[in-house]
Scaffold this active site. Structure first.
Site, mmCIF file in Angstrom:
data_model
loop_
_atom_site.group_PDB
_atom_site.id
_atom_site.type_symbol
_atom_site.label_atom_id
_atom_site.label_comp_id
_atom_site.label_asym_id
_atom_site.label_seq_id
_atom_site.Cartn_x
_atom_site.Cartn_y
_atom_site.Cartn_z
ATOM 1 N N GLU A 160 -0.483 -5.739 5.459
ATOM 2 C CA GLU A 160 0.866 -5.695 4.868
ATOM 3 C C GLU A 160 1.766 -6.752 5.502
ATOM 4 O O GLU A 160 2.541 -7.422 4.824
ATOM 5 C CB GLU A 160 1.479 -4.309 5.044
ATOM 6 C CG GLU A 160 0.821 -3.261 4.164
ATOM 7 C CD GLU A 160 1.270 -1.848 4.477
ATOM 8 O OE1 GLU A 160 1.051 -0.984 3.633
ATOM 9 O OE2 GLU A 160 1.832 -1.600 5.553
ATOM 10 N N SER A 189 0.829 -1.204 0.000
ATOM 11 C CA SER A 189 0.000 0.000 0.000
ATOM 12 C C SER A 189 0.865 1.256 0.000
ATOM 13 O O SER A 189 2.028 1.207 0.383
ATOM 14 C CB SER A 189 -0.861 0.022 1.263
ATOM 15 O OG SER A 189 -1.428 -1.224 1.493
ATOM 16 N N LYS A 245 13.089 8.089 3.367
ATOM 17 C CA LYS A 245 12.752 6.988 4.272
ATOM 18 C C LYS A 245 13.976 6.325 4.898
ATOM 19 O O LYS A 245 13.852 5.519 5.801
ATOM 20 C CB LYS A 245 11.923 5.926 3.539
ATOM 21 C CG LYS A 245 10.739 6.460 2.771
ATOM 22 C CD LYS A 245 9.776 7.198 3.672
ATOM 23 C CE LYS A 245 8.567 7.757 2.957
ATOM 24 N NZ LYS A 245 7.672 6.777 2.422
ATOM 25 N N GLY A 277 2.948 1.435 8.110
ATOM 26 C CA GLY A 277 1.623 1.660 8.677
ATOM 27 C C GLY A 277 1.184 3.104 8.595
ATOM 28 O O GLY A 277 0.120 3.454 9.084
ATOM 29 N N GLY A 278 2.003 3.937 7.912
ATOM 30 C CA GLY A 278 1.608 5.336 7.712
ATOM 31 C C GLY A 278 0.274 5.435 6.990
ATOM 32 O O GLY A 278 -0.465 6.405 7.152
ATOM 33 N N GLY A 279 -0.046 4.426 6.215
ATOM 34 C CA GLY A 279 -1.326 4.406 5.488
ATOM 35 C C GLY A 279 -2.355 3.517 6.168
ATOM 36 O O GLY A 279 -3.393 3.207 5.581
#
Ligand code: 5RP
Length: 247
Positions: free
Chosen positions: A114, A35, A132, A106-108
């Site tokens: 995932e 994602s 990143k 997990g930012g999204g």
């Protein structure tokens, strides 16, 4: 007329295209699609491959966004709960990546699926831009470690995280009308838990890189966004750099 992408977008695309070119297997059967905004370019690149390379491949999404990407690209959609074979490869983005290729994700808000898809693959290929890269996990991604929690347990988990040393853990907002909590694809909340100075609670300090088991043992935590390289299959990472190279 050729369009020029802004620097960050171009870095994401460079990384994604290189990763697909080097890791999309000749006789692929099933591929995991993660994602985020960098994965958009993964799917873009896959959709440019000759149809005979993708026609027989099942693509497994990690949430609603990647499901939509797969469907819109005309690729064959599968589902992790219906899929029993090991995936050939999983492509995914990351919010922070350390030199061991441990990641924060997990930012999204898709970290649970995932992780499930990553663990179901033969290898995980991370695609990201230069922002990143991090010398030490949990020092770069300001919101902290994303943690998916059962809504009923959110306040309990917040207090446990504070006692474990998280500075100001908060329930992520941005759900209905942006006023309510962010709801994951699994119907849960996300808590963002910053740990000062890169400190991440671990079960045993003798394990290096640290294994953040303590977070998982809190009642109500479904999964956390630390992807420890030793937990999974081999990990490779591609970073699009500012100078137009891929590292
Ligand atoms: C979603 C994720 C994403 O992979 C991560 O946030 C990176 O996203 P982007 O490619 O947009 O920077 O973990 O839960």
């Amino acid at each position: 007329m050729a369009t020029t992408l802004p620097l960050i977008e171009s870095a994401k695309r460079l990384a994604a295209y290189r990763a697909v070119d080097e890791h999309f297997p000749p006789n692929a059967r099933s591929i995991g699609i993660g994602s985020g905004s960098t994965v958009v370019y993964v799917v873009e690149r896959i959709s440019l491959l000759p149809r005979e390379r993708t026609d027989h491949v099942t693509f497994i999404p990690t949430g609603y966004q990647s499901r939509e990407l797969i469907v819109k690209a005309g690729l064959r959609l599968g589902s992790i709960d219906m899929h029993t074979e090991t995936l050939d490869v999983v492509f995914d983005g990351a919010d922070e990546v350390d030199p061991y290729l441990n990641c924060i994700k997990g930012g999204g808000a898709c970290l649970f699926q995932e992780k499930l898809v990553a663990i179901s693959g033969r290898k995980l290929v991370v695609v990201a831009d230069f922002r990143k890269l991090s010398p030490s996990l949990s020092t770069h991604y300001a919101p902290g470690v994303p943690i998916e929690v059962v809504p009923l347990a959110a306040n309990y988990v917040l207090s446990r995280l504070s006692s474990l040393g998280s500075s100001a853990p908060t329930i992520r907002m941005g759900g209905a009308a942006k006023a309510g909590p962010c709801i994951t694809d699994n119907g849960n909340f996300i808590i963002d838990a910053p740990f000062p100075d890169g400190f991440i609670p671990m079960a045993s300090s003798s394990i290096s890189p640290p294994r953040p088991l303590t977070l998982k043992s809190i009642v109500g935590v479904v999964e956390h966004g630390i992807f420890w390289a030793g937990d999974r299959k081999p990990v490779t990472a591609y970073f699009g750099m500012e100078d137009g190279t891929v590292s």
